[in-house]
Design a protein around this motif. Structure first.
Motif, PDB file in Angstrom:
ATOM      1  N   GLU A   1       3.336   5.959  11.046  1.00 15.72           N
ATOM      2  CA  GLU A   1       2.603   6.617   9.971  1.00 15.72           C
ATOM      3  C   GLU A   1       2.239   5.624   8.878  1.00 15.72           C
ATOM      4  N   GLN A   2       3.159   4.701   8.599  1.00  7.57           N
ATOM      5  CA  GLN A   2       2.941   3.666   7.587  1.00  7.57           C
ATOM      6  C   GLN A   2       1.727   2.812   7.943  1.00  7.57           C
ATOM      7  N   ILE A   3       1.662   2.363   9.186  1.00  9.06           N
ATOM      8  CA  ILE A   3       0.549   1.529   9.637  1.00  9.06           C
ATOM      9  C   ILE A   3      -0.750   2.327   9.657  1.00  9.06           C
ATOM     10  N   TYR A   4      -0.683   3.580  10.131  1.00 13.89           N
ATOM     11  CA  TYR A   4      -1.879   4.420  10.228  1.00 13.89           C
ATOM     12  C   TYR A   4      -2.521   4.619   8.853  1.00 13.89           C
ATOM     13  N   LEU A   5      -1.696   4.980   7.851  1.00  9.74           N
ATOM     14  CA  LEU A   5      -2.237   5.260   6.522  1.00  9.74           C
ATOM     15  C   LEU A   5      -2.704   3.980   5.830  1.00  9.74           C
ATOM     16  N   ALA A   6      -1.941   2.900   5.997  1.00  8.47           N
ATOM     17  CA  ALA A   6      -2.350   1.628   5.393  1.00  8.47           C
ATOM     18  C   ALA A   6      -3.679   1.163   5.978  1.00  8.47           C
TER      19      ALA A   6
ATOM     20  N   LYS B   1      -5.984   3.064   7.199  1.00 10.26           N
ATOM     21  CA  LYS B   1      -7.019   3.965   6.683  1.00 10.26           C
ATOM     22  C   LYS B   1      -7.555   3.453   5.340  1.00 10.26           C
ATOM     23  N   TYR B   2      -6.655   3.098   4.426  1.00  3.82           N
ATOM     24  CA  TYR B   2      -7.093   2.631   3.108  1.00  3.82           C
ATOM     25  C   TYR B   2      -7.658   1.212   3.160  1.00  3.82           C
ATOM     26  N   GLU B   3      -7.165   0.424   4.087  1.00  5.00           N
ATOM     27  CA  GLU B   3      -7.744  -0.919   4.275  1.00  5.00           C
ATOM     28  C   GLU B   3      -9.219  -0.801   4.639  1.00  5.00           C
ATOM     29  N   GLU B   4      -9.543   0.132   5.513  1.00 10.65           N
ATOM     30  CA  GLU B   4     -10.931   0.318   5.953  1.00 10.65           C
ATOM     31  C   GLU B   4     -11.768   0.987   4.870  1.00 10.65           C
ATOM     32  N   GLU B   5     -11.225   2.002   4.197  1.00  9.98           N
ATOM     33  CA  GLU B   5     -11.983   2.726   3.175  1.00  9.98           C
ATOM     34  C   GLU B   5     -12.353   1.827   1.999  1.00  9.98           C
ATOM     35  N   LEU B   6     -11.412   0.959   1.594  1.00 14.87           N
ATOM     36  CA  LEU B   6     -11.637   0.109   0.437  1.00 14.87           C
ATOM     37  C   LEU B   6     -12.168  -1.277   0.825  1.00 14.87           C
ATOM     38  N   LYS B   7     -12.358  -1.493   2.145  1.00 18.26           N
ATOM     39  CA  LYS B   7     -12.881  -2.761   2.649  1.00 18.26           C
ATOM     40  C   LYS B   7     -12.049  -3.947   2.157  1.00 18.26           C
ATOM     41  N   ILE B   8     -10.732  -3.824   2.344  1.00 14.47           N
ATOM     42  CA  ILE B   8      -9.815  -4.897   1.942  1.00 14.47           C
ATOM     43  C   ILE B   8      -9.901  -6.012   2.982  1.00 14.47           C
ATOM     44  N   LYS B   9     -10.225  -7.209   2.512  1.00 14.38           N
ATOM     45  CA  LYS B   9     -10.310  -8.367   3.410  1.00 14.38           C
ATOM     46  C   LYS B   9      -8.952  -9.044   3.482  1.00 14.38           C
TER      47      LYS B   9
ATOM     48  N   ILE C   1       0.825  -1.214   0.000  1.00 21.09           N
ATOM     49  CA  ILE C   1       0.000   0.000   0.000  1.00 21.09           C
ATOM     50  C   ILE C   1       0.857   1.262   0.000  1.00 21.09           C
ATOM     51  N   VAL C   2       1.970   1.251   0.734  1.00 20.08           N
ATOM     52  CA  VAL C   2       2.782   2.469   0.864  1.00 20.08           C
ATOM     53  C   VAL C   2       3.888   2.559  -0.191  1.00 20.08           C
ATOM     54  N   ALA C   3       3.993   1.557  -1.076  1.00 21.37           N
ATOM     55  CA  ALA C   3       5.149   1.457  -1.985  1.00 21.37           C
ATOM     56  C   ALA C   3       5.370   2.685  -2.861  1.00 21.37           C
ATOM     57  N   ALA C   4       4.289   3.344  -3.299  1.00 22.91           N
ATOM     58  CA  ALA C   4       4.436   4.499  -4.198  1.00 22.91           C
ATOM     59  C   ALA C   4       4.465   5.823  -3.438  1.00 22.91           C
ATOM     60  N   SER C   5       4.433   5.774  -2.102  1.00 22.45           N
ATOM     61  CA  SER C   5       4.342   7.010  -1.299  1.00 22.45           C
ATOM     62  C   SER C   5       5.412   7.067  -0.215  1.00 22.45           C
ATOM     63  N   LEU C   6       6.550   6.436  -0.452  1.00 21.50           N
ATOM     64  CA  LEU C   6       7.580   6.387   0.593  1.00 21.50           C
ATOM     65  C   LEU C   6       8.057   7.764   1.056  1.00 21.50           C
ATOM     66  N   PRO C   7       8.231   8.754   0.146  1.00 21.25           N
ATOM     67  CA  PRO C   7       8.642  10.081   0.641  1.00 21.25           C
ATOM     68  C   PRO C   7       7.634  10.680   1.619  1.00 21.25           C
ATOM     69  N   LYS C   8       6.361  10.367   1.431  1.00 23.46           N
ATOM     70  CA  LYS C   8       5.299  10.914   2.285  1.00 23.46           C
ATOM     71  C   LYS C   8       5.400  10.399   3.718  1.00 23.46           C
ATOM     72  N   ILE C   9       5.912   9.164   3.873  1.00 27.97           N
ATOM     73  CA  ILE C   9       5.945   8.563   5.216  1.00 27.97           C
ATOM     74  C   ILE C   9       7.371   8.442   5.764  1.00 27.97           C
ATOM     75  N   SER C  10       8.308   9.147   5.135  1.00 29.66           N
ATOM     76  CA  SER C  10       9.703   9.072   5.568  1.00 29.66           C
ATOM     77  C   SER C  10      10.144  10.375   6.220  1.00 29.66           C
ATOM     78  N   ARG C  11      10.997  10.263   7.191  1.00 29.17           N
ATOM     79  CA  ARG C  11      11.596  11.414   7.860  1.00 29.17           C
ATOM     80  C   ARG C  11      13.113  11.258   7.773  1.00 29.17           C
TER      81      ARG C  11
ATOM     82  N   LYS D   1      -2.700   1.612  -3.064  1.00 28.18           N
ATOM     83  CA  LYS D   1      -1.339   2.136  -3.293  1.00 28.18           C
ATOM     84  C   LYS D   1      -1.388   3.451  -4.057  1.00 28.18           C
ATOM     85  N   TRP D   2      -2.217   3.504  -5.110  1.00 22.89           N
ATOM     86  CA  TRP D   2      -2.270   4.713  -5.921  1.00 22.89           C
ATOM     87  C   TRP D   2      -3.118   5.801  -5.286  1.00 22.89           C
ATOM     88  N   LEU D   3      -4.149   5.425  -4.550  1.00 24.49           N
ATOM     89  CA  LEU D   3      -4.970   6.445  -3.879  1.00 24.49           C
ATOM     90  C   LEU D   3      -4.150   7.170  -2.813  1.00 24.49           C
TER      91      LEU D   3
END
Length: 513
Positions: free
Chosen positions: A386-391, A393-401, A368-378, A424-426
């Motif tokens: 941050e990686q777990i939080y955002l992943a 979020k999208y798991e719940e929004e897209l209802k990924i089982k 999920i985070v593969a295309a957004s590494l700069p966004k979650i890197s310090r 990943k792209w969203l």
């Protein structure tokens, strides 16, 4: 009364098959009966148990690892491995091709079933019989060419030829047309009917319900690892079949709704791409189109029309000399690589999610985070929280089982893998999203969920360019439809004026009437 005992009409019975993984039942008392010489479709959503049932039949899951009985030609069978299943006359062609790319077509067709002469492999015999089998499939190929030199569609037919070479009594095809052109599908359908006439029994697994209704005699539906029922195909329609598969009514297969569109966000003007190494031959020729914020533009066309090449090129993925103008938010832009595209607000879900869209041996969260590494890197270090939080979020929004975010993505069903690619792209928050065959190989229920995600994105202002081989999908989800033929745009249709006949007319090189 003495005399010969009549052979049962049933060639195969799978009785009360139960298979569990880590205490969770993938199959629960499944019953599956196939008549001799019929084409029997097996349908169900991803995760319904179809593949697991076939792995029990093929010996991938050996006897002792499941409960229940397999009755073949009236006798109970126990398969300890795949070889024993094949020796009993069962050949299975899985969706994931099992060809050796560095071997030639003939070697693949007769792999582990060599023709021998004086203790040596008889290659002339192998090549001769490969040609004979391929001719039956209306495929004229050189059997001495390496498999990697053929396209995916031809490779699929070589896999089918490989099964036919084993002279199987029961042929199982799992999503056999996923990579075939319309003409190749027609050839396969006719060939299966010819095999039926020769007494070969076929189990046909597909999410393409029009194919199921066209080619099968009976349909068995699985849902949540259980048998829902077996029905004569002649008494079925798509609506009933979908209802049995998903366990509920899908009142509208395509949740399309007209909406207010924003300003033009992406423009392509006289865009051409030369074939790499061939300056005088164009892969794309004079392409011009635009898309507005919140708009869904479908791109239709036959295999080889340039649909996928257009998306890959605009996303910076294809080489080849380019000309023309591309504008993003009104300003001319040059996209030289996928990283350029991502940086400028473009995203792309490719048609081959397993090869180009996912890291199959990595976890759901890492995909999920593969295309957004700069966004979650310090300072070059990934922020794990941050990686777990955002992943999440999208798991719940897209209802990924998924069992967990740490589960390998390869363990997920096709529909949920596709949702991971979307997530990943969203996460990159794109302004323009290319979707190439967004519902290929996933079931009707998961398709409906993907369509709803598309509509939600469009409502939020994301411009979506959708490429699809499924005309009902193109017609059902697009605000406008662009049709391509041999690297050129042959016409454009609005949602209200488009129909299958008009699209096919343009897709075969006709002009808009």
């Amino acid at each position: 009364m003495k005399g010969r005992v009549a052979m049962s009409d049933n060639i195969l019975e799978m009785r009360d098959i139960t298979k569990s993984f880590s205490g969770i039942k993938a199959l629960a008392d499944v019953n599956f009966t196939i008549k001799r010489g019929e084409i029997h479709a097996l349908c169900g959503e991803n995760g319904a148990g179809k593949s697991t049932l076939m792995k029990v039949l093929s010996g991938v899951w050996p006897c002792g690892s499941y409960e229940g009985k397999i009755i073949l030609n009236g006798k109970e069978c126990e398969f300890h491995n795949v070889r024993e299943s094949e020796q009993a006359g069962i050949a299975i062609i899985y969706q994931e091709l099992a060809l050796v790319s560095e071997m030639d077509a003939g070697e693949n067709v007769f792999l582990n079933a060599w023709h021998m002469k004086n203790g040596l492999i008889d290659f002339p015999s192998i090549y001769y019989h490969t040609k004979q089998i391929c001719r039956e499939l209306k495929m004229n190929i050189d059997p001495t060419r390496k498999v990697r030199e053929f396209g995916v569609g031809v490779q699929q037919l070589i896999e089918i030829a490989k099964a036919l070479a084993k002279k199987a009594d029961i042929l199982v095809l799992d999503e056999p047309t996923a990579s075939l052109t319309e003409s190749e599908v027609e050839v396969l359908m006719e060939f299966l009917k010819e095999l039926k006439g020769k007494g070969v029994t076929c189990i046909y697994i597909s999410h393409k319900l029009d194919e199921v209704l066209n080619v099968s005699d009976n349909v068995t539906v699985l849902r949540d690892g259980k048998t829902v029922g077996t029905y004569p195909t002649a008494e079925l329609d798509e609506s009933f079949l979908i209802r049995q598969m998903v366990g509920r009514e899908l009142s509208d297969r395509f949740p399309y709704k007209p909406r207010a569109l924003g300003e033009t966000i992406f423009e392509v003007e006289q865009y051409s791409v030369a074939k790499e190494g061939e300056k005088n031959k164009k892969m794309l020729d004079g392409i011009s189109f635009s898309i507005r914020a919140g708009e869904i533009v479908g791109i239709a066309g036959l295999m080889g029309s340039g649909r996928t090449e257009l998306a890959l090129s605009l996303f910076g993925f294809l080489n080849g000399k380019k000309s023309g103008t591309v504008r993003l938010r009104g300003k001319e832009t040059h996209i030289a690589s996928p990283s350029d595209a991502i940086g400028q607000g473009l995203g792309m879900v490719s048609e081959d999610r397993k090869r180009l869209g996912l890291f199959l041996d990595q976890s759901v969260v890492k995909n999920i985070v593969a295309a957004s590494l700069p966004k979650i890197s310090r300072r070059g270090v990934i922020d794990e929280n941050e990686q777990i939080y955002l992943a999440k979020k999208y798991e719940e929004e897209l209802k990924i089982k998924t069992p967990s975010l740490q589960a390998d993505v390869k363990s997920l069903s096709g529909g949920n893998q596709q949702k991971v690619v979307l997530a990943k792209w969203l996460m990159t928050e794109p302004d323009v999203l290319f979707l190439d065959e967004p519902t290929r190989g996933i079931d009707v229920g998961a398709k409906y969920e993907i369509y709803n995600i598309m509509m939600d994105l469009a409502k939020k202002g994301v411009a979506i360019i959708m490429i699809s081989s499924e005309l009902p999908e193109v017609l059902g989800m697009s605000d406008r439809i662009i049709v391509m033929h041999e690297g050129k745009i042959t016409g454009e249709l609005s949602h209200d004026e488009a129909n299958q006949e008009k699209i096919m007319h343009l897709a075969t090189g006709g002009k808009k009437q």
